[in-house]
Write a protein that holds these residues in place. Structure first.
Motif: not given
Length: 315
Positions: A82, A149, A151, A164, A245, A257, A259
């Protein structure tokens, strides 16, 4: 006369249904199918691929030292699979964070005034990824607590490639606070001494369920719900919602993804992703994305359009 901003109408505006609003506040999450249009999904997909395969330079990320990197070299290049806060360094990241249809939903759920706080790019190639049970307001605190959030799925996401999972209804839980006194000093989400059994949490996000103390809290809410999604679907989730996850178990499928996190722009935000800030709040470092606020705020660095109102009480 009180200040009552009217949402700007656009041809492509997503109009949130009352049942969707009730589902979010009742269950702690909401999946909006097909919220991001195909051409916008493709832009984000290409952008993430360019990041992952080293086709573009990213500040703070080491360039590839070979023209034909192995999958292992690619995966190891990105810590945790990430990258955080690219909206401060990259035009497409800012554009994705301020996507008007995502903000349409955020505006209905926590607005009408919305400030954009955080962006995270997730790659999760085969064999990678996974994060244990956690609550987002454990990490990002807003006062009042209005964090949400979003996603954004960029691949087909299912149980095999690391979707998720959410503990539906667990947003009713308080935030189980950080273990260290230093962290507590930065602002507790709840009154000290007000709970008889609110334990200090030292294991949030630990993927080992036997170690993660939040596993037993999530279990109170029955079987977790998998976020089965397609590219362009967006899962909005409450900051107290317990979610997690698992690693990508497939041999040839990514789980890309994007986020993002937002809050009401009238919340005080003592958070800047570990970067220093002056005073007691970091609002001036975060982008006002919708509405208005009496608090300081940042403007888009790359000129992404935002829909702001002039609030007479902010003058």
């Amino acid at each position: 006369m009180g200040y009552a901003p009217k949402a700007t109408q656009r041809e492509d505006r997503y109009m949130v249904k009352v049942d969707e609003y009730a589902h979010y506040h009742g269950k702690g999450y909401l999946i909006v199918r097909g919220l991001i249009e195909k051409q916008d999904v493709e832009r984000l997909q290409k952008w993430e691929d360019d990041l992952y395969y080293g086709h573009m330079l990213v500040p703070g990320l080491d360039p590839l030292d070979t023209a034909n990197p192995t999958p292992e070299q690619l995966a190891n290049r990105i810590a945790g699979n990430r990258i955080h806060m690219l909206h401060r360094k990259d035009h497409t990241a800012e554009w994705g964070l301020l996507h008007p249809r995502v903000l349409d939903v955020a505006e209905a759920l926590v607005g009408p005034d919305v400030i954009a706080l955080q962006s995270m790019v997730f790659f999760n190639p085969p064999g990678r990824g996974g994060q244990g049970w956690h609550q987002d307001s454990f990490y990002i605190r807003t006062f009042p607590d209005t964090l949400v959030g979003a996603w954004i799925a960029l691949d087909v996401v299912d149980e095999e490639n690391g979707c998720l999972w959410v503990a539906s209804g667990s947003h009713a839980e308080p935030i189980y606070p950080p273990f260290t006194q230093e962290a507590l000093a930065n602002g507790s989400m709840h009154a000290h001494g007000a709970f008889a059994d609110l334990f200090l949490n030292s294991t949030a996000s630990n993927s080992n369920d036997d170690v993660n103390e939040l596993t037993k809290v999530a279990a109170k809410y029955g079987n977790p719900v998998p976020g089965i999604m397609h590219p362009g679907d967006v899962l909005f989730f409450h900051s107290h919602l317990l979610h997690r996850s698992f690693p990508n178990k497939t041999a040839d499928r990514f789980r890309r993804s994007y986020v993002c996190h937002y809050s009401n722009a009238r919340s005080w935000i003592p958070w800047n992703h570990g970067e220093p800030f002056e005073g007691d709040a970091a609002n001036e470092h975060h982008i006002l994305a919708r509405g208005a606020t009496h608090l300081p705020y940042a403007k888009p660095v790359f000129g992404t359009p935002v829909d702001l109102n002039q609030d007479p009480y902010s003058l």
